[in-house]
Design an enzyme around this catalytic site. Structure first.
Site, mmCIF file in Angstrom:
data_model
loop_
_atom_site.group_PDB
_atom_site.id
_atom_site.type_symbol
_atom_site.label_atom_id
_atom_site.label_comp_id
_atom_site.label_asym_id
_atom_site.label_seq_id
_atom_site.Cartn_x
_atom_site.Cartn_y
_atom_site.Cartn_z
ATOM 1 N N ASP A 189 1.145 -2.609 12.750
ATOM 2 C CA ASP A 189 1.117 -2.012 11.406
ATOM 3 C C ASP A 189 -0.220 -1.295 11.216
ATOM 4 O OD1 ASP A 189 2.019 -1.260 8.898
ATOM 5 O OD2 ASP A 189 1.504 -3.156 7.936
ATOM 6 N N HIS A 193 9.383 -5.059 2.352
ATOM 7 C CA HIS A 193 8.905 -4.653 1.026
ATOM 8 C C HIS A 193 10.020 -4.914 0.015
ATOM 9 C CE1 HIS A 193 5.010 -2.844 2.064
ATOM 10 N NE2 HIS A 193 5.586 -2.553 3.215
ATOM 11 N N ASP A 228 -3.190 -10.718 13.371
ATOM 12 C CA ASP A 228 -4.591 -10.285 13.332
ATOM 13 C C ASP A 228 -5.513 -11.306 12.677
ATOM 14 O OD1 ASP A 228 -3.718 -10.046 10.729
ATOM 15 O OD2 ASP A 228 -4.416 -7.989 10.443
ATOM 16 N N GLY A 229 -4.973 -12.444 12.251
ATOM 17 C CA GLY A 229 -5.790 -13.446 11.593
ATOM 18 C C GLY A 229 -6.013 -13.184 10.116
ATOM 19 N N ARG A 241 13.407 -24.365 -3.875
ATOM 20 C CA ARG A 241 14.633 -24.173 -4.641
ATOM 21 C C ARG A 241 15.178 -22.753 -4.498
ATOM 22 N NH1 ARG A 241 11.705 -27.232 -8.592
ATOM 23 N NH2 ARG A 241 12.529 -29.358 -8.734
ATOM 24 N N ALA A 273 -3.815 -2.945 3.243
ATOM 25 C CA ALA A 273 -3.231 -1.627 3.532
ATOM 26 C C ALA A 273 -3.079 -1.448 5.037
ATOM 27 C CB ALA A 273 -4.111 -0.524 2.946
ATOM 28 N N GLY A 274 -2.045 -2.066 5.589
ATOM 29 C CA GLY A 274 -1.882 -2.006 7.031
ATOM 30 C C GLY A 274 -2.960 -2.831 7.711
ATOM 31 N N ALA A 315 0.826 -1.208 0.000
ATOM 32 C CA ALA A 315 0.000 0.000 0.000
ATOM 33 C C ALA A 315 0.861 1.260 0.000
ATOM 34 C CB ALA A 315 -0.944 -0.011 1.193
ATOM 35 N N HIS A 328 7.353 -6.870 9.053
ATOM 36 C CA HIS A 328 6.197 -7.778 8.920
ATOM 37 C C HIS A 328 6.524 -9.003 8.059
ATOM 38 C CE1 HIS A 328 5.577 -5.352 5.318
ATOM 39 N NE2 HIS A 328 4.960 -4.377 5.963
#
Length: 389
Positions: free
Chosen positions: A268, A189, A242-243, A221, A303-304, A134, A210
């Site tokens: 996050d 990222h 957070d699942g 591989r 997005a977070g 995001a 994260h």
């Protein structure tokens, strides 16, 4: 009349383990070793007493953004997370242009100097367009050391972490620069290979932003960054519990390989944390939150999160089956050590700030204290007054 606060009867989680029917004594803003005999005691029987939570990756909450909000907005977001047990929070920024980010860093460094936040985290703009999540791709740039140094300088000594795609041009030099300045270099990222990730760790990177999210998956591989980050004892892995961001098996895999001493639970979180569904802005990008899951309006990328650390704590114990001591380590002690503030927060020890959370037997928050003052005062808890002769 004594000014001491005595919290008695709870299961107290200490670095050495769980103490049944324990006592924590607060004197002013700090944890003390003893109290006068006439000090009344708050009876927390049937509750847990744990250190205040430490969130090292958080973009906002309560409808307020750390990236773009006013000072009042930032304070509102910080307070929202305090209500959920997070007594120490780092303000994270998403990608923006350099002038904007340096201006934000200058503004929020004042809040860090005042002790309202624990420092600043730049998540972008030095990230891979292949794994942008995001973030606005038009604002991304390679991590040239001069640009990285510009952000560090703008933060006036309050920069705590910078997330980079270390495989990009300038990435390894920037990792070394961050290490020299005492700033955490976090790998995230990223589209790096296993070998490139090992190089970055050797250069001084110490955190995985994260883990699993916004990086190549684990392959048999081409193991990619996940294997390198999990296997190296120098790396602490952030996890968003957070699942939504992680399957329970992925979380279990991380705990199994890294161990509780190398995991840091983070939120996050974005503006909607502790606020509700609706439309929000994350930097320059529009986000829709539906059923507490935040996704970009264009493209649908996550997005977070809308997570608060009390929910991460409860899920870790009740769904993932992790020991309470391990969760406390991941949600308080480990991030405090990484941020260089473990001498003040992250555990319930004499001399440290009186930052603590009261949980009931279902692991729901019933009280939050920060620096000796109740943010959330326990309700319906009796006070025992010692009998005088």
């Amino acid at each position: 009349m004594s000014d001491h606060k005595v919290l008695a009867g709870a299961r107290v989680v200490l670095p050495t383990g769980i103490v049944e029917n324990g006592r924590v004594i607060v004197d002013g803003g700090r944890i003390a070793g003893s109290a006068p005999g006439d000090a009344p005691a708050l009876d927390l029987s049937g509750h847990w007493l744990v250190p205040g939570f430490v969130d090292m990756h958080n973009h906002g909450g309560g409808g307020a953004s750390f990236t773009s909000g006013t000072v009042e907005d930032v304070l509102k977001g910080v307070h929202t997370h305090r209500l959920h047990g997070t007594t120490t929070v780092v303000a994270s920024f998403v990608t923006g242009d350099m002038d904007f980010l340096t201006a934000r860093a200058g503004l929020l460094s004042e809040l860090a100097e005042q002790g309202e936040i624990a420092g600043l985290h730049f998540e972008g703009p030095f990230i891979s367009p292949c794994r942008k999540g995001a973030h606005d791709e038009t604002l991304l740039r390679d991590p040239h050391p001069a640009d990285v140094l510009k952000l560090i300088d703008a933060a006036r000594g309050r920069a705590k972490m910078v997330t980079l795609a270390t495989e990009l041009p300038g990435g390894l030099h920037s990792v070394r620069l961050l290490a020299e300045h005492g700033v955490i270099a976090a790998i995230g990222h990223t589209d790096a290979s296993y070998e490139q990730t090992v190089e970055a760790i050797d250069a001084g990177a110490t955190v995985a932003t994260h883990l699993y999210n916004a990086m190549p998956g684990l392959g048999h591989r081409a193991p990619g960054p996940i294997a390198a980050l999990l296997e190296d004892e120098r790396i602490t892995v952030e996890l968003i519990n957070d699942g939504t961001h992680l399957h329970p098996a992925a979380l279990e895999l991380a705990f199994h390989h890294a161990g509780p001493e190398r995991v840091a639970f983070i939120t996050d979180a974005m503006d909607a944390a502790g606020f509700g569904d609706g439309r929000y802005m994350l930097g320059p990008l529009e986000v829709e939150v539906k059923d507490s899951v935040a996704r970009l309006v264009e493209g649908g990328s996550i997005a977070g999160s809308t997570l608060t650390l009390d929910r991460a704590f409860k899920r870790a114990v009740t769904v993932d089956g992790l020991p309470v001591e391990s969760v406390v380590q991941a949600i308080s002690a480990n991030p405090a050590r990484l941020l260089g503030v473990y001498d003040r927060v992250g555990s319930l020890e004499p001399g440290k700030d009186a930052d603590l959370v009261v949980l009931d037997d279902a692991f729901d928050v019933k009280g939050v204290m920060r620096r000796g003052e109740w943010i959330v005062a326990p309700q319906g808890v009796p006070v025992r007054v010692p009998q005088t002769a």
